[in-house]
Design an enzyme around this catalytic site. Structure first.
Site, mmCIF file in Angstrom:
data_model
loop_
_atom_site.group_PDB
_atom_site.id
_atom_site.type_symbol
_atom_site.label_atom_id
_atom_site.label_comp_id
_atom_site.label_asym_id
_atom_site.label_seq_id
_atom_site.Cartn_x
_atom_site.Cartn_y
_atom_site.Cartn_z
ATOM 1 N N LYS A 209 -0.060 -2.315 -7.445
ATOM 2 C CA LYS A 209 -0.931 -3.082 -6.854
ATOM 3 C C LYS A 209 -2.339 -2.046 -6.990
ATOM 4 C CE LYS A 209 -2.705 -3.203 -2.995
ATOM 5 N NZ LYS A 209 -4.480 -3.431 -3.502
ATOM 6 N N GLU B 216 0.354 10.247 -0.993
ATOM 7 C CA GLU B 216 -0.581 11.362 -1.632
ATOM 8 C C GLU B 216 -2.014 10.634 -1.071
ATOM 9 O OE1 GLU B 216 -0.033 13.725 -3.190
ATOM 10 O OE2 GLU B 216 2.055 13.666 -3.994
ATOM 11 N N CYS C 189 -9.470 13.457 -4.950
ATOM 12 C CA CYS C 189 -8.742 13.956 -3.829
ATOM 13 C C CYS C 189 -8.754 15.652 -3.868
ATOM 14 C CB CYS C 189 -7.321 13.429 -3.919
ATOM 15 S SG CYS C 189 -6.446 13.840 -5.389
ATOM 16 N N GLU D 183 -14.078 13.932 5.145
ATOM 17 C CA GLU D 183 -13.666 14.113 3.465
ATOM 18 C C GLU D 183 -14.880 13.038 3.060
ATOM 19 O OE1 GLU D 183 -10.585 11.411 1.614
ATOM 20 O OE2 GLU D 183 -10.387 13.031 0.045
HETATM 21 P P1 NAD Z 1 -7.574 3.245 0.451
HETATM 22 O O1 NAD Z 1 -6.482 3.812 1.521
HETATM 23 O O2 NAD Z 1 -8.725 2.491 1.227
HETATM 24 O O3 NAD Z 1 -6.974 2.122 -0.300
HETATM 25 C C1 NAD Z 1 -5.874 2.534 -1.211
HETATM 26 C C2 NAD Z 1 -4.882 1.345 -1.621
HETATM 27 O O4 NAD Z 1 -4.271 0.764 -0.444
HETATM 28 C C3 NAD Z 1 -5.640 0.147 -2.314
HETATM 29 O O5 NAD Z 1 -4.998 -0.558 -3.347
HETATM 30 C C4 NAD Z 1 -5.768 -0.925 -1.087
HETATM 31 O O6 NAD Z 1 -6.007 -2.006 -1.280
HETATM 32 C C5 NAD Z 1 -4.418 -0.526 -0.456
HETATM 33 N N1 NAD Z 1 -4.343 -0.826 0.978
HETATM 34 C C6 NAD Z 1 -5.352 -0.878 1.893
HETATM 35 N N2 NAD Z 1 -4.825 -1.329 3.132
HETATM 36 C C7 NAD Z 1 -3.475 -1.279 2.857
HETATM 37 C C8 NAD Z 1 -2.194 -1.820 3.735
HETATM 38 N N3 NAD Z 1 -2.780 -1.813 5.422
HETATM 39 N N4 NAD Z 1 -1.124 -1.559 3.485
HETATM 40 C C9 NAD Z 1 -0.973 -1.429 1.930
HETATM 41 N N5 NAD Z 1 -1.901 -1.111 1.277
HETATM 42 C C10 NAD Z 1 -3.033 -1.266 1.643
HETATM 43 O O7 NAD Z 1 -7.932 4.489 -0.546
HETATM 44 P P2 NAD Z 1 -9.205 4.602 -1.405
HETATM 45 O O8 NAD Z 1 -10.498 4.304 -0.708
HETATM 46 O O9 NAD Z 1 -8.942 3.329 -2.501
HETATM 47 O O10 NAD Z 1 -9.209 5.687 -2.042
HETATM 48 C C11 NAD Z 1 -9.779 7.026 -1.661
HETATM 49 C C12 NAD Z 1 -8.819 7.826 -1.052
HETATM 50 O O11 NAD Z 1 -7.625 8.125 -1.829
HETATM 51 C C13 NAD Z 1 -9.258 9.167 -0.529
HETATM 52 O O12 NAD Z 1 -9.251 9.677 0.822
HETATM 53 C C14 NAD Z 1 -8.711 10.174 -1.596
HETATM 54 O O13 NAD Z 1 -8.765 11.540 -0.997
HETATM 55 C C15 NAD Z 1 -7.303 9.664 -1.733
HETATM 56 N N6 NAD Z 1 -6.776 10.080 -2.931
HETATM 57 C C16 NAD Z 1 -5.825 10.936 -2.981
HETATM 58 C C17 NAD Z 1 -5.090 11.344 -4.175
HETATM 59 C C18 NAD Z 1 -3.748 12.049 -4.022
HETATM 60 O O14 NAD Z 1 -3.066 12.525 -4.767
HETATM 61 N N7 NAD Z 1 -3.648 12.968 -2.777
HETATM 62 C C19 NAD Z 1 -5.613 10.909 -5.356
HETATM 63 C C20 NAD Z 1 -6.504 10.059 -5.280
HETATM 64 C C21 NAD Z 1 -7.094 9.408 -3.852
#
Ligand code: NAD
Length: 469
Positions: free
Chosen positions: A170, A243, A277, A373
């Site tokens: 997804k 992650e 991240c 962040e």
């Molecule tokens: P987000 O958590 O808003 O969304 C990520 C995904 O989760 C999307 O596909 C979203 O549709 C889905 N999602 C949202 N609510 C959900 C729920 N209740 N249940 C299941 N899925 C759900 O994150 P974002 O804004 O897309 O990404 C940015 C964040 O990701 C930052 O905090 C960044 O640090 C982190 N990140 C971490 C890594 C790592 O490897 N640690 C890598 C890249 C990004």
């Protein structure tokens, strides 16, 4: 352009206004493509297909599974230019970075294609043969963010498939296009149901994390969503790998070559407009070099060329989406209140979500721009004086993804680095990652590990085969 989902080896989704989602170019704020608005029925179909495909895929010889993963790398490489243009159009990153994401993805896949989830024999004598096997889990749900819309899904797809699982991806709602295109390109050589992708409007994640036939959730995204996913996976005791976010400190000792260190820190902070991240998100500069470090960082930021990633010469693209742009605006505002902005700021009178890179000085722990962040092109620089205590000071956070320590004395830097509570700690560098290097987070930055053999094991479970002779 309209790009369909791939479910059970079929391209799915109708092009009608009520059933599509617009993909917006963050450089123009204009919709330039559409993808299907997936529904719960699509999640159910995708999980059913993945479940059906699982036994045959798990029984497919390892070499054949590895060969398919290798072929994925070939296809990405053969189409890199075209895919990178799509990626820049939906995500915003400059073309060289989009090409870099394709090359990275290819490299990761080629490495995964060499891996094997190895078991071991504990005992083999006249009485017993006891083997520890690493068997696949079943259907994996890969839930992905918008900052690396191609690389991150393949961090999940590669190891999941090599270990013998099937997968439903997804993507994030604002960056579905390139990954859908890639799945279409894969459809003529990956067996039906082994890989599936469903797009949504940020509403279908729970349908995956609640689903009784999903064995594992591999999630990359924010800490808040990670907590929700862990809670919703609990009722069916799914395995989870999370992650999550980071707030990486870069600790700079007074003995560094300031200009050279600033250049490396700048690169580690502003890649992908800071939406990484593992980006440097707080710089702790010793008081003896503080002014010089701030000045060098500001000089570099002033040289940035902010604009449409498709335009040659752009070094920083827009912030990826409207919601994140709003968050970055709030950070710029609070940084102005708490410290002194040396350069940069929100670009006005331009359609895209553009921010000239911001360097903010005279801020301290406790300020929003330091504690949270920011995930955008804004970097706080904090003055410190006590080298003995700086490790502890940097640890005073719930995050623990990455960190770096900079010094001309490597032993001294490594001593401080050893005190840092983070999954990846670098000395005199930041963001040196690879498919052979485990990646994990301490504290709120995650659970489990991705990459390398340790990451591969997370896509398996242990089965003991204990045979009496
Ligand atoms: P987000 O958590 O808003 O969304 C990520 C995904 O989760 C999307 O596909 C979203 O549709 C889905 N999602 C949202 N609510 C959900 C729920 N209740 N249940 C299941 N899925 C759900 O994150 P974002 O804004 O897309 O990404 C940015 C964040 O990701 C930052 O905090 C960044 O640090 C982190 N990140 C971490 C890594 C790592 O490897 N640690 C890598 C890249 C990004």
């Amino acid at each position: 352009m309209f790009q369909q989902m791939l479910i059970n080896g079929k391209l799915v989704g109708k092009r009608s206004p009520k059933k599509t989602i617009n993909v917006v170019n963050p450089s123009t704020q204009k919709a330039f493509a559409q993808v299907p608005k997936g529904k719960i029925k699509h999640i159910n179909k995708a999980v059913k297909a993945a479940n059906k495909a699982f036994p045959a895929w798990a029984a497919t010889p390892l070499e054949k599974r590895q060969a398919i993963v290798e072929k994925m790398a070939d296809v990405i490489s053969d189409n890199a230019d075209k895919l990178a243009r799509l990626l820049t159009s939906e995500q915003g990153k400059p073309m060289p970075e989009a090409m870099g994401e394709m090359a990275w993805t290819e490299g990761y896949l080629r490495h995964y294609a060499t891996l094997e989830a190895r078991g071991r024999t504990i005992q083999d004598d006249d009485d017993f043969k006891i083997e520890v096997r690493r068997v696949p889990l079943g259907v994996v749900a890969g839930i992905c963010p918008w900052n690396f819309p191609v690389l991150v899904p393949f961090w999940k797809i590669g190891p999941a498939l090599v270990a013998g699982n099937t997968i439903v991806i997804k993507p994030a709602p604002t960056t579905p296009l390139t990954i859908l295109k890639i799945f279409e390109l894969f459809n003529n050589f990956v067996p039906a149901g082994v890989i599936n992708v469903v797009t949504d409007e940020n509403d279908l994640g729970p349908a995956l994390t609640n689903h009784p036939d999903v064995a594992k959730v591999s999630f990359t995204g924010s800490c808040e969503t990670g907590k929700k996913i862990m809670a919703s996976s609990a009722s069916t005791l799914k395995r989870v790998t999370l992650e999550l976010g980071g707030n990486d400190p870069a600790i700079v000792l007074p003995d560094v070559d300031v200009a050279a260190t600033a250049a490396q820190i700048y690169g580690g902070a502003f890649l992908n407009a800071g939406q990484v991240c593992l980006a440097v998100k707080r710089v702790y500069a010793h008081k003896d070099i503080y002014d010089e470090m701030c000045g060098e960082l500001a000089t570099l930021a002033n040289e940035a060329i902010v604009g449409d990633g498709l335009q040659q010469g752009t070094t920083i693209g827009p912030v990826q989406n409207k919601a994140q742009f709003k968050k970055v605006k709030a950070f710029v505002k609070s940084a102005r209140k708490d410290g002194k902005i040396l350069c940069g700021g929100i670009v006005k009178n331009k359609a895209g979500y553009f921010v000239n890179p911001v360097i903010v000085r005279d801020v301290k722990d406790g300020d929003d721009i330091v504690d949270k962040e920011q995930f955008g092109p804004i970097l706080p620089v904090i003055k410190y004086s006590n080298i003995e205590k700086i490790g502890k000071q940097a640890n005073d956070t719930d995050f623990g993804l990455g960190a770096s320590v900079w010094s001309s004395d490597t032993a001294k830097a490594t001593k401080i680095a050893s005190q840092i509570e983070a999954g990846s700690v670098w000395v005199n560098q930041h963001i040196n990652i690879g498919p052979h290097i485990p990646m994990a987070g301490f504290k709120s930055s995650g659970i489990g590990v991705e990459q390398s053999e340790e990451g591969l094991e997370e896509y398996t479970q242990i089965q003991v085969m204990n045979i009496a002779k």
